[in-house]
Design a protein around this motif. Structure first.
Motif, short mmCIF file in Angstrom:
data_model
loop_
_atom_site.label_atom_id
_atom_site.label_comp_id
_atom_site.label_asym_id
_atom_site.label_seq_id
_atom_site.Cartn_x
_atom_site.Cartn_y
_atom_site.Cartn_z
N SER A 1 6.25 3.77 13.21
CA SER A 1 6.02 5.07 12.59
C SER A 1 5.20 5.97 13.51
N GLY A 2 5.68 7.21 13.67
CA GLY A 2 4.97 8.17 14.50
C GLY A 2 5.62 8.42 15.84
N VAL A 3 6.62 7.62 16.23
CA VAL A 3 7.32 7.86 17.49
C VAL A 3 8.66 8.51 17.19
N VAL B 1 0.87 -1.17 0.00
CA VAL B 1 0.00 0.00 0.00
C VAL B 1 0.91 1.23 0.00
N LEU B 2 0.87 1.98 -1.11
CA LEU B 2 1.79 3.10 -1.28
C LEU B 2 1.13 4.40 -0.83
N LEU B 3 1.69 5.03 0.19
CA LEU B 3 1.13 6.29 0.67
C LEU B 3 1.54 7.47 -0.20
N ASN B 4 2.66 7.33 -0.87
CA ASN B 4 3.15 8.38 -1.77
C ASN B 4 3.76 7.69 -2.99
N PRO B 5 2.93 7.24 -3.93
CA PRO B 5 3.41 6.41 -5.04
C PRO B 5 4.57 7.02 -5.82
N GLU B 6 4.57 8.34 -6.01
CA GLU B 6 5.61 8.97 -6.80
C GLU B 6 6.98 8.89 -6.13
N ARG B 7 7.00 8.72 -4.81
CA ARG B 7 8.26 8.73 -4.08
C ARG B 7 8.60 7.37 -3.47
N ALA B 8 7.88 6.33 -3.85
CA ALA B 8 8.20 4.99 -3.35
C ALA B 8 9.55 4.55 -3.89
N HIS B 9 10.26 3.73 -3.12
CA HIS B 9 11.59 3.26 -3.50
C HIS B 9 11.49 2.45 -4.80
N ALA B 10 12.10 2.96 -5.85
CA ALA B 10 11.93 2.36 -7.18
C ALA B 10 12.48 0.94 -7.24
N GLY B 11 13.68 0.74 -6.70
CA GLY B 11 14.28 -0.60 -6.75
C GLY B 11 13.48 -1.61 -5.97
N GLY B 12 13.03 -1.23 -4.79
CA GLY B 12 12.23 -2.14 -3.97
C GLY B 12 10.90 -2.46 -4.62
N LEU B 13 10.30 -1.46 -5.24
CA LEU B 13 9.01 -1.67 -5.90
C LEU B 13 9.16 -2.62 -7.08
N ALA B 14 10.23 -2.45 -7.85
CA ALA B 14 10.48 -3.34 -8.99
C ALA B 14 10.73 -4.77 -8.51
N ALA C 1 -1.99 8.66 6.91
CA ALA C 1 -1.52 7.38 7.43
C ALA C 1 -2.29 6.93 8.66
N VAL C 2 -2.98 7.83 9.32
CA VAL C 2 -3.66 7.49 10.57
C VAL C 2 -4.69 6.38 10.40
N GLY D 1 11.91 9.13 22.46
CA GLY D 1 10.85 8.26 22.97
C GLY D 1 9.52 8.96 23.10
N GLU D 2 9.40 10.17 22.58
CA GLU D 2 8.14 10.90 22.66
C GLU D 2 7.18 10.44 21.57
N VAL D 3 5.90 10.57 21.85
CA VAL D 3 4.84 10.24 20.88
C VAL D 3 3.91 11.43 20.83
N ARG D 4 4.06 12.24 19.81
CA ARG D 4 3.32 13.50 19.72
C ARG D 4 2.22 13.42 18.66
N GLY D 5 1.38 12.45 18.80
CA GLY D 5 0.31 12.26 17.83
C GLY D 5 0.06 10.78 17.63
N ALA D 6 -0.69 10.46 16.58
CA ALA D 6 -0.99 9.07 16.29
C ALA D 6 0.28 8.33 15.88
N ALA D 7 0.37 7.05 16.24
CA ALA D 7 1.53 6.23 15.90
C ALA D 7 1.10 4.79 15.73
N VAL D 8 1.91 4.03 15.02
CA VAL D 8 1.65 2.61 14.82
C VAL D 8 2.00 1.84 16.09
N ARG D 9 1.13 0.92 16.47
CA ARG D 9 1.43 0.02 17.59
C ARG D 9 1.84 -1.33 17.00
N ALA D 10 3.08 -1.70 17.26
CA ALA D 10 3.63 -2.92 16.68
C ALA D 10 3.64 -4.06 17.69
#
Length: 480
Positions: free
Chosen positions: A156-158, A80-93, A135-136, A163-172
């Motif tokens: 992402s988000g921390v 799922v590409l959040l910014n398709p134009e800036r996705a890593h080209a080599g990894g995407l290929a 991304a939220v 170690g601060e969390v100033r907004g929404a973040a992914v819980r892994a």
């Protein structure tokens, strides 16, 4: 010893390593470690549904290359590409060649809801200020799904450095970090977002660089703990003085003494109004009603637990020329100038609320920025500061250098009197000859471990924690 390094240090080490490696080799090392961790978590890769949440940085590239490896093993992988134009080209290929597919952010929530594994590659270690709005919903969907969530390097988000969390973040459920730990993986509140942490060695050379954080392990603590020799007697082992308790809070004195008796010093002197309660519980204690100056020789003092408004006793102890631990009411009653003017070591042990009062900020500010708070306090007072909490931090006097972090504890330690036990334990280690940093660090480690071993998933009282210190000590010395 586990160490953590700042983002700037990590990036410098990465640049130096990449200059010596073929192009893309470092990312491939990271992707291989990430893919292996994902496979271990899945158990069965073939036929599993994997969703990659891909941002525009190198973490997105790591996720894409790892996804390609999983796709070649039979997983159904969608990026799922959040910014398709800036996705890593080599990894995407690479992902497409392996049979993976690509989707836009608008499809992400539905894909995440059906996934077995979600890989968070949205933001790298340089991210600040929480997730961006687009991304939220994906982070929320991942938390609500049945999928295991794996963060790439850091959730992402921390904030990696603080170690601060100033907004929404992914819980892994699992964070796979590369080269070294980042401070945010070891300090709350960010630590609770990271889940389990798996370190992948990618060849970074950091041995000559001072770390931001240090986390003692069993072997480190075992080397520091005092061991009496054949010629030792109770005085050579050290005597700790406890100036604590009041008519209203006699239990604080009892609990501080209980920790001190189990901390390695040869004897404990008690001064204060709770002498009868202390002797009734611990008859081996040496008690005095003449005040700290006339109590007899000690190698360290603990002052403050349950002291009420006894500013005179606090001032008398702070004026002593031996190491002093200041806790609880003592933190409020001690004159800042007197603390700063001390020449012998000083160890202050506030919880977040006490630290907030000393700094003149809200408790929420301290809890949200624990690393900054402990450094600031150590700098203002010229003292070693142990900031209590779910992850205990110990900063050297002045606030410079590596901060020690301890996470051996359990949430069951959030109980009345637990801090009094910790103070006595740390004071005893001071009297036995440890430096203020080592005494605070080892006491926090043993105290947390004692709480964990004693609780074993059930509630405990402070007296139970004190009684559990010998078992924790033996566990450390024997290597766990």
């Amino acid at each position: 010893m586990r160490t953590a390094y700042s983002v700037e240090t990590v990036r410098t080490a990465e640049r130096e390593l990449m200059a010596r490696l073929p192009e893309g080799a470092l990312m491939q090392r990271a992707a291989a470690g990430l893919a292996a961790a994902c496979a271990d978590l899945l158990g069965r890769v073939y036929g599993s549904r994997v969703v990659l949440l891909v941002g525009s940085g190198d973490n997105g590239g790591d996720a894409l290359y790892a996804g390609a490896r999983l796709a070649r093993r039979g997983a159904g992988v969608t990026a799922v590409l959040l910014n398709p134009e800036r996705a890593h080209a080599g990894g995407l290929a690479a992902l497409r060649r392996a049979g993976g597919t690509v989707a836009g952010a608008g499809q992400g929530e539905g894909l995440v809801a059906r996934a077995d594994l979600v890989v968070d590659g949205i933001v790298g270690i340089g991210g600040k200020g929480g997730l961006r709005p687009e991304a939220v919903p994906l982070a929320v969907a991942a938390e609500r799904s049945r999928a295991a969530v794996v963060a790439v390097d850091l959730p992402s988000g921390v904030d990696a450095d603080t170690g601060e969390v100033r907004g929404a973040a992914v819980r892994a459920d699992l964070t796979v970090t590369f080269g070294t730990h980042k401070p945010g993986l070891l300090i709350d509140p960010a630590r609770e977002y990271a889940g389990s942490v798996r370190l992948v060695d990618i060849g970074l050379e950091l041995e000559a660089v001072p770390p931001e954080l240090e986390a003692l392990q069993h072997a480190d603590v075992a080397r520091l703990l005092p061991v009496p020799g054949a010629e030792s007697d109770k005085y050579r082992r050290g005597v700790v003085g406890i100036a604590a308790g009041s008519a209203r809070y006699p239990g604080a004195a009892v609990l501080a003494v209980s920790g001190a008796l189990r901390g390695g010093a040869g004897a404990v002197r008690y001064v204060g109004p709770a002498a009868d309660a202390v002797i009734a519980r611990f008859p081996e204690t040496l008690v005095s009603d003449q005040g700290p100056a006339k109590a007899g020789r000690v190698q360290a003092w603990v002052v403050g637990p349950g002291a009420g408004e006894d500013a005179a006793t606090v001032a008398e102890v702070v004026a002593a020329d031996v190491p002093v631990l200041i806790d609880a009411d003592g933190l409020r009653l001690a004159e800042p100038a007197a603390v700063r003017g001390r020449t012998a070591p000083t160890l202050m042990t506030p919880h977040a609320g006490e630290a907030a009062a000393l700094l003149g900020v809200s408790r929420e500010e301290v809890e949200g920025g624990r690393l900054a708070a402990v450094r600031e306090l150590a700098g203002r007072y010229g003292a070693v500061v142990l900031l209590k909490g779910s992850t205990t931090l110990v900063a050297s006097a002045g606030g410079q250098g590596a901060v020690r972090v301890n996470a051996t504890g359990t949430s069951w330690l959030a109980t009345a009197g637990s801090g009094d036990v910790l103070s006595g334990l740390a004071g005893s280690l001071l009297a036995a000859g440890l430096s203020a940093v080592d005494a605070g660090s080892c006491a926090a480690y043993l105290h947390g471990l004692a709480g964990r071993l004693t609780a074993d998933g059930a509630p405990v009282g402070a007296h139970d924690v004190a009684a559990g210190v010998p078992a924790a000590w033996r566990d450390v010395v024997r290597g766990g």
